[in-house]
Design an enzyme around this catalytic site. Sequence first.
Site, mmCIF file in Angstrom:
data_model
loop_
_atom_site.group_PDB
_atom_site.id
_atom_site.type_symbol
_atom_site.label_atom_id
_atom_site.label_comp_id
_atom_site.label_asym_id
_atom_site.label_seq_id
_atom_site.Cartn_x
_atom_site.Cartn_y
_atom_site.Cartn_z
ATOM 1 C CE LYS A 196 -3.609 2.429 2.571
ATOM 2 N NZ LYS A 196 -4.576 2.412 3.698
ATOM 3 C CD GLU A 202 9.310 -6.060 6.822
ATOM 4 O OE1 GLU A 202 9.022 -4.954 6.298
ATOM 5 O OE2 GLU A 202 8.996 -6.377 7.983
ATOM 6 N N GLY A 254 -4.809 -1.842 4.852
ATOM 7 C CA GLY A 254 -4.080 -3.005 4.328
ATOM 8 C C GLY A 254 -4.735 -4.315 4.708
ATOM 9 N NE ARG A 255 -6.288 -3.411 10.871
ATOM 10 C CZ ARG A 255 -5.618 -2.267 10.964
ATOM 11 N NH1 ARG A 255 -4.428 -2.165 10.365
ATOM 12 N NH2 ARG A 255 -6.101 -1.227 11.633
ATOM 13 C CD GLU A 340 -1.561 -3.997 11.467
ATOM 14 O OE1 GLU A 340 -2.043 -3.803 10.337
ATOM 15 O OE2 GLU A 340 -0.402 -4.416 11.646
ATOM 16 C CG HIS A 371 -2.900 -34.903 17.373
ATOM 17 N ND1 HIS A 371 -3.062 -36.146 17.928
ATOM 18 C CD2 HIS A 371 -3.935 -34.732 16.507
ATOM 19 C CE1 HIS A 371 -4.139 -36.729 17.404
ATOM 20 N NE2 HIS A 371 -4.683 -35.895 16.529
ATOM 21 C CE LYS A 500 6.292 -1.065 9.751
ATOM 22 N NZ LYS A 500 5.283 -0.399 8.852
HETATM 23 O O1 F6P Z 1 2.114 -4.052 9.921
HETATM 24 C C1 F6P Z 1 2.074 -2.736 9.597
HETATM 25 C C2 F6P Z 1 1.579 -2.567 8.200
HETATM 26 O O2 F6P Z 1 1.499 -1.207 7.882
HETATM 27 C C3 F6P Z 1 0.240 -3.249 7.970
HETATM 28 O O3 F6P Z 1 -0.845 -2.490 8.433
HETATM 29 C C4 F6P Z 1 0.268 -3.450 6.488
HETATM 30 O O4 F6P Z 1 -0.698 -4.372 6.043
HETATM 31 C C5 F6P Z 1 1.705 -3.948 6.314
HETATM 32 O O5 F6P Z 1 2.471 -3.194 7.258
HETATM 33 C C6 F6P Z 1 2.253 -3.785 4.908
HETATM 34 O O6 F6P Z 1 2.154 -2.444 4.543
HETATM 35 P P1 F6P Z 1 2.291 -2.096 2.969
HETATM 36 O O7 F6P Z 1 1.117 -2.780 2.275
HETATM 37 O O8 F6P Z 1 2.227 -0.607 2.901
HETATM 38 O O9 F6P Z 1 3.590 -2.657 2.494
#
Ligand code: F6P
Length: 537
Positions: A196, A202, A254-255, A340, A371, A500
């Site tokens: 987003k 990452e 995002g979620r 979240e 289990h 972060k």
């Molecule tokens: O975990 C924090 C967060 O901002 C989430 O809310 C989001 O889904 C994820 O990192 C990835 O963010 P992006 O889609 O901006 O890479």
Amino acid sequence: MFSGLQNSWHRLCSERIEHLFATDKKRERKFSLERMSFLIDYSKTHLDREARDQLLRLCDSVDLADHILNLFSGKRINNSENRPVLHHLLRNSHQSSVMIDGHDPGPQVQSTLMDMRDLYKAIKGTVRLGSGGRFRDAVNIGIGGSDLGPAMVTEALRPYHEGLKCHFVANVDGANIHDVLKKLNAKTTLLIISSKTFSTIETVENAKTALEWLSRYGGNPSQQVIAVTAAPNRAQEFGIEDRNIFCFADWVGGRYSVWGPTGLPVMLAIGPANFAQFLRGAAEIDRHFQSTNWEFNLPVVLALLDIWHHQICRHPTRAVLPYDQRLALFPSFLQQLEMESNGKGVTADGSPLDQPAAPVIWGGVGTNSQHAFFQLLHQGGQVVPCEFLIAANGHEEALRHHHELLISNCLAQAHSLMVGRNLDETRAQLLAQGLAADACEQQSQHRIFIGNRPSVTIMYPKLTPKMLGRLIAIYEHRVFVEGVFLGINSFDQWGVELGKEVARDIHDKLCVSSASCGDDRGMSVLMKFLRQHRPVN
Ligand code: F6P
């Protein structure tokens, strides 16, 4: 707000759940809800009619109807980011009447959905790669909401796959992207960089590695790289061509984003028709949620059950137990969606909360988790409300007998958690097994089951695209309702930022041998060990 309910819990906590059945022969029917092809059985809880009515009255005491109107009308309810919350538009855009700053976002949402369909048809149809080959695989590179939703839905709908094989890379751990790419052909793989913000470290790092891999092994970035983002300028700066950028708006969390371009891997796997069913299911729940009396309202009832178990009974966690192998990722998906969203310490206006706002969500797939951690659920000191999910039918007709065993285990666990097995019953069973009296005494204390442990069972006919769309939308609205009861903003996530920031500082120190060992509060010994065991390039 909860005082009456606390009195009810004080009255009910010494009751055994199965005795509530004894005193009301119609308990199962009265404490279950069947709507939209779902059955929610909440009879195996301590709720009685008075407590349930108190919960239902909460809805009007917090003006829930007004809050729902605000959600669907585009009010900026995400107040800390000054944004509306309109993920539901992604599945209702043809019916939306929402205006944002004088602009109807519906047409753009529809256009993006058409672009997603066109991409599917191109990949399945005529488009051939420079190499003359055709796409075989897609790799979604994203994390959090840019991974958990699409990965979970793609896996859950495996019986409906008709398109590309989709793989998911999320972790910055090089092992993740290494193990995914090493089995793929760069010439026939589509890369989907999904972020987003298009700034998540990452995803940026994994995208760079994937692009290098693609170029090194004969791929064509201009044909094989898609970006999914709400920050198209950053995607352009990254080198993604405009025609390959699928955008969504910042009023989609995002979620909550699997319904739009974030769901591109799902569309590429299951095809446009099944994806349309997935969206339709969610849209049906949107209408159900907005138009159904509280006691028959699926998201509201589930939210009230969470309020009862977490806020009133003070059970700190909830176990989510899908008895469906293809929903193995569902607990992880819900962890982000619920924790979240509602894992907050202040109300929407910034006032401190006087108790935790959200339960810790955890769980695992059944029957495997029997289990793994059911020992604790049955005989551990803590009570964990369990949420079972089970389909009446699996997809494998030839393996119906497997599904019968799955169902039997699911129902047995909910029953056993409630009824348990007391000392007399345990003694009798051991004696019947031929144990000597003294051994029986020694053994029986270890083998009793206190029971009286609450559970909710959610049942549905079959996990189809439409039913999965409905299920996810139910949980989304459940989270919203709980946030309303607690007066919190469920749609920001400031709690993810500090880690972060610190990581960036440590990363700089870790990579420079002469740098100081970092913050000496719990960092220097660790950094010293790393310096000894890790050559700095
Ligand atoms: O975990 C924090 C967060 O901002 C989430 O809310 C989001 O889904 C994820 O990192 C990835 O963010 P992006 O889609 O901006 O890479």
